[in-house]
Design a protein around this motif. Structure first.
Motif, mmCIF file in Angstrom:
data_model
loop_
_atom_site.group_PDB
_atom_site.id
_atom_site.type_symbol
_atom_site.label_atom_id
_atom_site.label_comp_id
_atom_site.label_asym_id
_atom_site.label_seq_id
_atom_site.Cartn_x
_atom_site.Cartn_y
_atom_site.Cartn_z
ATOM 1 N N TYR A 325 47.285 37.442 78.866
ATOM 2 C CA TYR A 325 47.866 36.894 77.584
ATOM 3 C C TYR A 325 47.889 35.492 77.666
ATOM 4 N N THR A 326 47.744 34.958 76.338
ATOM 5 C CA THR A 326 47.662 33.268 76.404
ATOM 6 C C THR A 326 48.441 32.913 75.170
ATOM 7 N N ASP A 327 49.345 32.115 75.647
ATOM 8 C CA ASP A 327 50.275 31.365 74.390
ATOM 9 C C ASP A 327 49.554 30.355 73.928
ATOM 10 N N ILE A 328 49.298 30.484 72.574
ATOM 11 C CA ILE A 328 48.397 29.168 71.928
ATOM 12 C C ILE A 328 49.091 27.721 72.249
ATOM 13 N N LYS A 329 50.367 27.680 72.229
ATOM 14 C CA LYS A 329 51.070 26.466 72.510
ATOM 15 C C LYS A 329 50.947 26.079 74.123
ATOM 16 N N LYS A 330 50.682 26.797 74.928
ATOM 17 C CA LYS A 330 50.310 26.701 76.397
ATOM 18 C C LYS A 330 49.120 27.169 76.603
ATOM 19 N N PRO A 331 47.855 26.719 76.231
ATOM 20 C CA PRO A 331 46.684 27.661 76.619
ATOM 21 C C PRO A 331 46.087 27.406 77.904
ATOM 22 N N THR A 332 46.760 26.252 78.617
ATOM 23 C CA THR A 332 46.287 26.220 79.970
ATOM 24 C C THR A 332 47.150 27.051 80.912
ATOM 25 N N ARG A 333 48.051 27.449 80.518
ATOM 26 C CA ARG A 333 49.258 28.437 81.449
ATOM 27 C C ARG A 333 49.394 29.836 80.823
ATOM 28 N N PRO A 334 48.229 30.570 81.048
ATOM 29 C CA PRO A 334 48.429 32.022 80.466
ATOM 30 C C PRO A 334 49.086 32.858 81.558
ATOM 31 N N MET A 335 49.287 34.257 81.058
ATOM 32 C CA MET A 335 49.794 35.154 82.209
ATOM 33 C C MET A 335 48.591 35.659 82.821
ATOM 34 N N ILE A 336 48.627 36.056 84.130
ATOM 35 C CA ILE A 336 47.602 36.244 85.104
ATOM 36 C C ILE A 336 48.123 37.636 85.456
ATOM 37 N N ARG A 337 47.117 38.667 85.729
ATOM 38 C CA ARG A 337 47.261 39.682 86.409
ATOM 39 C C ARG A 337 46.573 39.408 87.931
ATOM 40 N N LEU A 338 47.183 39.616 88.774
ATOM 41 C CA LEU A 338 46.487 39.301 89.993
ATOM 42 C C LEU A 338 45.680 40.408 90.583
ATOM 43 N N SER A 339 44.459 40.141 91.232
ATOM 44 C CA SER A 339 43.564 41.209 91.495
ATOM 45 C C SER A 339 43.966 41.863 92.810
ATOM 46 N N GLU A 340 44.616 41.421 93.775
ATOM 47 C CA GLU A 340 44.935 41.959 94.976
ATOM 48 C C GLU A 340 46.222 42.801 94.700
ATOM 49 N N GLN A 341 47.099 42.460 93.755
ATOM 50 C CA GLN A 341 48.338 43.050 93.264
ATOM 51 C C GLN A 341 48.300 43.413 92.079
ATOM 52 N N GLN A 342 47.862 44.781 91.644
ATOM 53 C CA GLN A 342 47.448 45.003 90.367
ATOM 54 C C GLN A 342 48.663 45.097 89.342
ATOM 55 N N GLU A 343 49.870 45.411 89.756
ATOM 56 C CA GLU A 343 50.824 45.512 89.178
ATOM 57 C C GLU A 343 51.605 44.232 88.852
ATOM 58 N N GLU A 344 51.206 43.059 89.649
ATOM 59 C CA GLU A 344 52.030 41.923 89.809
ATOM 60 C C GLU A 344 51.253 40.896 88.654
ATOM 61 N N ILE A 345 52.267 40.746 87.588
ATOM 62 C CA ILE A 345 51.877 39.575 86.535
ATOM 63 C C ILE A 345 52.671 38.180 86.887
ATOM 64 N N VAL A 346 51.812 37.044 86.526
ATOM 65 C CA VAL A 346 52.235 35.720 86.967
ATOM 66 C C VAL A 346 52.007 35.019 85.506
ATOM 67 N N ALA A 347 53.222 34.300 85.141
ATOM 68 C CA ALA A 347 53.095 33.558 84.188
ATOM 69 C C ALA A 347 53.229 32.027 84.659
ATOM 70 N N LEU A 348 51.896 31.658 84.595
ATOM 71 C CA LEU A 348 51.696 30.205 84.872
ATOM 72 C C LEU A 348 52.744 29.176 84.351
ATOM 73 N N GLN A 349 53.154 29.247 83.220
ATOM 74 C CA GLN A 349 54.313 28.633 82.703
ATOM 75 C C GLN A 349 55.308 28.359 83.387
ATOM 76 N N ASN A 350 55.789 29.347 84.429
ATOM 77 C CA ASN A 350 56.904 29.374 85.275
ATOM 78 C C ASN A 350 56.428 28.884 86.497
ATOM 79 N N HIS A 351 55.348 28.516 86.851
ATOM 80 C CA HIS A 351 54.706 28.051 88.306
ATOM 81 C C HIS A 351 54.059 26.901 88.006
ATOM 82 N N PRO A 352 54.610 25.690 87.749
ATOM 83 C CA PRO A 352 54.039 24.417 87.765
ATOM 84 C C PRO A 352 53.216 24.009 88.799
ATOM 85 N N GLU A 353 53.456 24.646 90.086
ATOM 86 C CA GLU A 353 52.357 24.476 91.190
ATOM 87 C C GLU A 353 51.168 25.131 91.420
ATOM 88 N N LEU A 354 51.051 26.162 90.364
ATOM 89 C CA LEU A 354 49.799 26.802 90.309
ATOM 90 C C LEU A 354 49.141 26.633 89.054
#
Length: 361
Positions: A325-354
Motif C-alpha cells: 500500500y502507498t499513501d499518495i501523501k507519503k510516496p517514499t514511505r509505503p507499507m511493506i510485506r517482508l519476504s522472510e516473515q510473510q505475515e509481517e507488515i512494516v509501515a515505513l512512515q512509522n520507522h524513520p530509520e528505515l
C-alpha cells in the motif's frame, strides 16, 4: 606513442609530421588535433600516427578503444540494450566535451544525432529510471551526470505533459547545461577533494560559460539557452549566476534544477557517498517550498514513486519485501510485506530509520 588514427581524440598533440603519398607533410608536428584533423587523417587512410602521452589540456591521453563496436552501436541504437546505449552516449559526451575543452564549437547536429535516439526510448527510460544511478562510476561521474540529467529532464518534461518536441528540447538543455565546464581548469573539475572557496567561485561561473557557448547557435531555441543559463537559480533567490527568483526562472530551468539535484545526491563521487533515490526524493520534498518549484517536485515524485502493488524492494537493513500500500501523501514511505516473515507488515512512515534503497526488477 604510436596509435591508430581511429583512436585519436580532439586535443591529441602530434609529435611527428604526418606525410601523405607525395611525402609532403599533411599535418605538421606539434599540431593540436581537432575533429576536422582526425577526419582528414582517416580520409587519407593514415593508419598510424605518433602523438604525445598528454593532451593539450595537460590530461593524460587514453586511446579510444572498441571503435568498431561503437560505430555499430550508433548505426543501430535500437538493437542495443538501454544500458549499452546509455554508456555509448556517455562516451560520446566525453569526446564532445574534450573537443569543447580544446576550443571546438558546439555542433548541434552532432548533439542531436547522439542524444535524440536515446531520449526517444521513453519506455525504456521509464523502466530504468529507478536504477539509473547504478550505471554511473565515481571516476567518470561528470560525464555520466550530464547524460543522466538529459534523460531525467526529458522524462520529467514527458511526465509534465509537454509534447515530444518540447521534452526533447528540455533534454538538450540538460545535456548542454554544463558544457561551460570546458572553460574551467580540468584540475578543478576532476579533483578528488573538497573545493577551495576560490574554486567554488570559479565553478559557479559555469552556467554563464555554458550560455556563452550556446547563445549564438541559431538551431537552439531561446528557451533552451535560458534554461542552460538558469539551471542553478533557485526559487528563493539563493542560486547563481544571477540570483533570480520564482517567476523569473524559466520552467525548463526549474525542471533541470530538480533533476540535477536528484542525480547529484544518488550518485557516488570521489569525495562523496551516494544516497538512496528514496532518501534523495525526501530531500527534494524538504526543498520544494524554498529552493525548488513545488509543482515540478510533485510531478517528479509522482513519476518516480508510482509503484504498483507487489513491487519488490530492498530496505536499508537489507531486508527484502514487496509494496502492499502507498499513501499518495507519503510516496517514499509505503507499507511493506517482508519476504522472510510473510505475515509481517512494516509501515515505513512509522520507522524513520528505515528506507527503500532499491527497486528490484
Amino acid at each position: 606513442m604510436l596509435v591508430n588514427s581511429e583512436q585519436l581524440i580532439p586535443g591529441c598533440i602530434l609529435i611527428r609530421d604526418v606525410k601523405g603519398k607525395t611525402n609532403q607533410p599533411l599535418i605538421p608536428r606539434h599540431t593540436v588535433l581537432t575533429t576536422e584533423h582526425i577526419v582528414i587523417l582517416q580520409k587519407f587512410l593514415i593508419q598510424k600516427v605518433e602523438v604525445s602521452k598528454k593532451l593539450s589540456n595537460g590530461n593524460l591521453y587514453e586511446p579510444k578503444t572498441m571503435m568498431q563496436d561503437a560505430k555499430k552501436q550508433v548505426d543501430n541504437p535500437i538493437d542495443l540494450s538501454f544500458q549499452e546505449h546509455y554508456h555509448y552516449v556517455v562516451q560520446q559526451y566525453k569526446q564532445l566535451f574534450e573537443g569543447w575543452q580544446n576550443g571546438l564549437a558546439i555542433d548541434i547536429p552532432t548533439v542531436r544525432d547522439t542524444l535524440v535516439p536515446l531520449l526517444e526510448r521513453m519506455e525504456d527510460i521509464s523502466d530504468a529510471i529507478y536504477t539509473l544511478h547504478h550505471f554511473a562510476t565515481k571516476e567518470a561521474y561528470f560525464f555520466h551526470h550530464n547524460v543522466a540529467i538529459a534523460i531525467l529532464s526529458a522524462y520529467l518534461g514527458y511526465k509534465t505533459g509537454y509534447v515530444k518536441g518540447e521534452w526533447l528540447q528540455i533534454g538538450f538543455a540538460g545535456f548542454l547545461a554544463d558544457c561551460g565546464m570546458a572553460r574551467i581548469e580540468s584540475s578543478i573539475i576532476q579533483t578528488n577533494r573538497s573545493l577551495t572557496p576560490e574554486e567554488v567561485v570559479e565553478i559557479k561561473k559555469h552556467p554563464t560559460y555554458s550560455y556563452r557557448l550556446t547563445e549564438k547557435l541559431p538551431t537552439l531555441k531561446q528557451a533552451v539557452k535560458q534554461a542552460i543559463l538558469q539551471h542553478h537559480e533557485r526559487m528563493d533567490g539563493s542560486g547563481y549566476p544571477l540570483g533570480l527568483s520564482k517567476g523569473k526562472i524559466h520552467r525548463y530551468a526549474r525542471i533541470i534544477a530538480v533533476c540535477d539535484m536528484y542525480h547529484a545526491i544518488i550518485c557516488e563521487r570521489v569525495y562523496k557517498e551516494k544516497q538512496s533515490p528514496f532518501k534523495a526524493i525526501e530531500i527534494l520534498q524538504q526543498e520544494q517550498f524554498t529552493k525548488l518549484d513545488p509543482d515540478v517536485v510533485y510531478t517528479f515524485i509522482q513519476g518516480m514513486t508510482n509503484f504498483p502493488i507487489g513491487t519488490r524492494i530492498k530496505l536499508s537493513n537489507n531486508q527484502l519485501g514487496e509494496i502492499v500500500y502507498t499513501d499518495i501523501k507519503k510516496p517514499t514511505r509505503p507499507m511493506i510485506r517482508l519476504s522472510e516473515q510473510q505475515e509481517e507488515i512494516v509501515a515505513l512512515q512509522n520507522h524513520p530509520e528505515l528506507f527503500i534503497v532499491d527497486v528490484l526488477k
